[in-house]
Write an enzyme that holds these catalytic residues in place. Structure first.
Site, PDB file in Angstrom:
ATOM      1  N   ASP A   9     -42.268  -8.669  -3.624  1.00 30.60           N
ATOM      2  CA  ASP A   9     -41.471  -7.659  -4.331  1.00 30.60           C
ATOM      3  C   ASP A   9     -41.595  -6.361  -3.542  1.00 30.60           C
ATOM      4  O   ASP A   9     -42.676  -6.032  -3.046  1.00 30.60           O
ATOM      5  CB  ASP A   9     -41.991  -7.472  -5.756  1.00 30.60           C
ATOM      6  N   ASP A  10     -40.499  -5.632  -3.434  1.00 29.12           N
ATOM      7  CA  ASP A  10     -40.542  -4.383  -2.664  1.00 29.12           C
ATOM      8  C   ASP A  10     -40.946  -3.184  -3.522  1.00 29.12           C
ATOM      9  O   ASP A  10     -41.037  -2.063  -3.005  1.00 29.12           O
ATOM     10  CB  ASP A  10     -39.191  -4.116  -1.989  1.00 29.12           C
ATOM     11  N   ASP A  53     -39.053 -12.003  -5.832  1.00 30.43           N
ATOM     12  CA  ASP A  53     -38.041 -11.113  -6.398  1.00 30.43           C
ATOM     13  C   ASP A  53     -36.725 -11.316  -5.646  1.00 30.43           C
ATOM     14  O   ASP A  53     -36.721 -11.740  -4.482  1.00 30.43           O
ATOM     15  CB  ASP A  53     -38.503  -9.658  -6.272  1.00 30.43           C
ATOM     16  N   MET A  55     -33.921  -8.803  -5.590  1.00 25.98           N
ATOM     17  CA  MET A  55     -33.352  -7.576  -5.028  1.00 25.98           C
ATOM     18  C   MET A  55     -34.343  -6.926  -4.070  1.00 25.98           C
ATOM     19  O   MET A  55     -35.216  -6.149  -4.465  1.00 25.98           O
ATOM     20  CB  MET A  55     -32.977  -6.603  -6.143  1.00 25.98           C
ATOM     21  N   ASP A 330     -52.362 -69.240  23.993  1.00 20.87           N
ATOM     22  CA  ASP A 330     -51.733 -68.518  25.102  1.00 20.87           C
ATOM     23  C   ASP A 330     -50.477 -69.287  25.517  1.00 20.87           C
ATOM     24  O   ASP A 330     -50.542 -70.495  25.809  1.00 20.87           O
ATOM     25  CB  ASP A 330     -52.705 -68.409  26.278  1.00 20.87           C
ATOM     26  N   ILE A 331     -49.326 -68.587  25.523  1.00 21.55           N
ATOM     27  CA  ILE A 331     -48.071 -69.231  25.915  1.00 21.55           C
ATOM     28  C   ILE A 331     -48.134 -69.609  27.394  1.00 21.55           C
ATOM     29  O   ILE A 331     -48.504 -68.789  28.245  1.00 21.55           O
ATOM     30  CB  ILE A 331     -46.883 -68.295  25.656  1.00 21.55           C
ATOM     31  N   ASN A 338     -40.530 -63.831  31.596  1.00 21.52           N
ATOM     32  CA  ASN A 338     -40.170 -62.433  31.839  1.00 21.52           C
ATOM     33  C   ASN A 338     -39.474 -62.269  33.181  1.00 21.52           C
ATOM     34  O   ASN A 338     -38.481 -61.525  33.299  1.00 21.52           O
ATOM     35  CB  ASN A 338     -41.414 -61.547  31.791  1.00 21.52           C
ATOM     36  N   ASP A 347     -39.639 -60.666  24.794  1.00 25.07           N
ATOM     37  CA  ASP A 347     -39.970 -60.145  23.464  1.00 25.07           C
ATOM     38  C   ASP A 347     -39.441 -61.060  22.368  1.00 25.07           C
ATOM     39  O   ASP A 347     -40.107 -61.278  21.344  1.00 25.07           O
ATOM     40  CB  ASP A 347     -39.400 -58.739  23.293  1.00 25.07           C
ATOM     41  N   GLU A 373     -49.267 -62.327  25.787  1.00 28.23           N
ATOM     42  CA  GLU A 373     -48.816 -63.523  25.075  1.00 28.23           C
ATOM     43  C   GLU A 373     -49.966 -64.250  24.386  1.00 28.23           C
ATOM     44  O   GLU A 373     -49.827 -65.412  23.986  1.00 28.23           O
ATOM     45  CB  GLU A 373     -48.122 -64.472  26.056  1.00 28.23           C
TER      46      GLU A 373
END
Length: 458
Positions: A9-10, A53, A55, A330-331, A338, A347, A373
């Site tokens: 507030d002023d 406030d 104003m 393990d793949i 890849n 992925d 993997e």
């Protein structure tokens, strides 16, 4: 509860008066005489609530409120506009600017303190969520505060609890312009519907015939499935004490009859926006928790989680003399996938591989991606022979059906090698089990791949 309140507030006399009143109620008070200083204090996180406030020179209170509510760093701070302006259009302008409430001077001290305490509780509920959500940015999640602050508060699901058909119809008509509205005349049914539905806000009449709207409010706050729904009370001017009591037990806002349509819309929108703000933060925290323990590519647990959980499972198995087995998968020749098809296809293969492994395991089993993997499966209450059967089932499921990639336009033949080990009485830790399973996997690879090798029992 106490809070740090910023009085803006002023006029020095107004500031001193509010500061004295709030300090007497054990609130911490910070002051500012203009909008820019107020915004700076809020940005530094030095306040919990703003009493603002309208104003003021340079930047009026409405503009300050818009700045605060539009910035991700300050949107969560409750703002109460306190002014001599008392026309409906003034109140509406304040609410449209994002204010949480609009109080007219001279202030009713009891109402002011009840409102400040209510908003302080709400802010305390979101502060911990905010700090955790901000931390989630480091994990790569989009800035949750910016997303939450952008919420409009429109298209909400509203439950209107009102037993007077003509009043309910009028309110529903007003709210339906921006929200999906359902009407309920019975308080107990309202609790049930709130628990079963996904409502953003419940608007409760305090004038229900033979029913207690405050008890309904209390029930909504106490039930886990409804405690995050925003609650607005509607009452007559003479219901002031009941309304203040409602704020104490958890109502978020209130409206006095005769209800102005625009104020109704503004207050409901504010509550929907607040509820969704909190939900966005909560979702961000949940996502960050999942990212901390999950592998984002496959949806399996990550190595960090697996290391901690495996150690606990090993200790429990030893303590209770129960079986515990471990598979390392393990793949085969994954590097060539890849190299030949690209990492995007790699992925896809990893995701499908994870799904097939999950399909062969139980809910109590721990399945985690160790990296690349390689996947580990921990099987509680499972002996060596049963673990071998699980490993064979996984191997066959991977080998028997090609992996469809590139939107099902190509098929890739994939196989997997598996090493199996079980806990021995002489094992010092789970690392001993893991070492034997790794050695068994190495032998499976060396002897031709696409096979299961079980570590010796002795």
């Amino acid at each position: 509860m106490t809070a740090r309140v910023l009085v803006v507030d002023d006029i020095p006399a107004n500031v001193k008066l509010l500061e004295a009143k709030l300090s007497a109620e054990y609130f911490g008070v910070v002051t500012a005489t203009n909008g820019r200083d107020a915004i700076a204090l809020c940005e530094r996180g030095e306040v919990d609530i703003v009493l603002l406030d309208v104003m003021m020179p340079g930047m009026n209170g409405f503009d300050v409120c818009r700045r605060l509510k539009g910035a991700p760093a300050t949107a969560h701070i409750p703002v109460i506009i306190v002014t001599t302006l008392d026309q409906p259009r003034d109140r509406l302008q304040g609410l449209d600017a994002g204010a949480d409430d609009f109080l007219t001077k001279p202030l009713d001290d009891t109402a002011l303190f009840a409102r400040v305490r209510s908003l302080a509780r709400l802010k305390a509920m979101t502060d911990e969520l905010r700090s955790r959500a901000v931390a989630s940015v480091r994990l790569g999640i989009a800035d949750p505060l910016a997303t939450a602050a952008a919420e409009t508060g429109l298209n909400g699901r509203i439950l209107l609890v009102e037993d007077r058909p003509n009043v309910a119809e009028r309110l529903q008509s007003a709210l339906s312009a921006f929200h999906a509205v359902e009407v309920e005349s019975d308080a107990q049914q309202a609790v049930i519907r709130s628990a079963e539905g996904e409502f953003d806000a419940v608007v409760v009449s305090l004038d229900l015939q033979g029913q207690d709207g405050l008890r309904l409010c209390s029930q909504l706050r106490s039930l886990e499935r409804t405690r995050n729904i925003s609650v607005l009370l509607m009452g007559e001017t003479e219901d002031r004490d009941r309304i203040l009591r409602g704020l104490e037990i958890g109502a978020h806002d209130f409206l006095l009859r005769p209800i102005d349509r625009n104020e109704l819309l503004a207050r409901v929108r504010t509550q929907v926006r607040r509820k969704r703000f909190t939900e966005r933060l909560r979702d961000s925290v949940q996502s960050s928790m999942e990212m901390a323990v999950m592998d984002q590519l496959t949806g399996l647990h990550n190595r960090r989680f697996m290391d901690n959980r495996l150690a606990a499972m090993f200790d429990e198995s030893a303590l209770r003399a129960r079986s515990l087995s471990l598979l390392v998968l393990d793949i085969d020749h994954f590097k060539s996938v890849n190299d030949s098809w690209g990492h995007d296809v790699g992925d896809e293969v990893l995701r499908e591989f994870a799904d097939r492994v999950r399909a062969c395991t139980r809910g109590i089993d721990l399945v985690a991606r160790m990296g690349g993997e390689e996947v580990v499966v921990v099987l509680p209450d499972t002996g060596r022979d049963a673990a071998y059967c699980v490993a064979e089932r996984i191997r066959e499921r991977v080998e028997n059906a090609p992996f469809a990639v590139q939107n099902n336009t190509r098929d890739i033949k994939v196989t997997v090698s598996v090493g199996v080990s079980s806990r021995r009485a002489g094992d010092a830790s789970s690392a001993d089990m893991m070492k034997r399973a790794d050695d068994a996997l190495y032998r499976a690879k060396a002897s031709g791949r696409n096979r299961v090798i079980v570590a010796s029992a002795a």
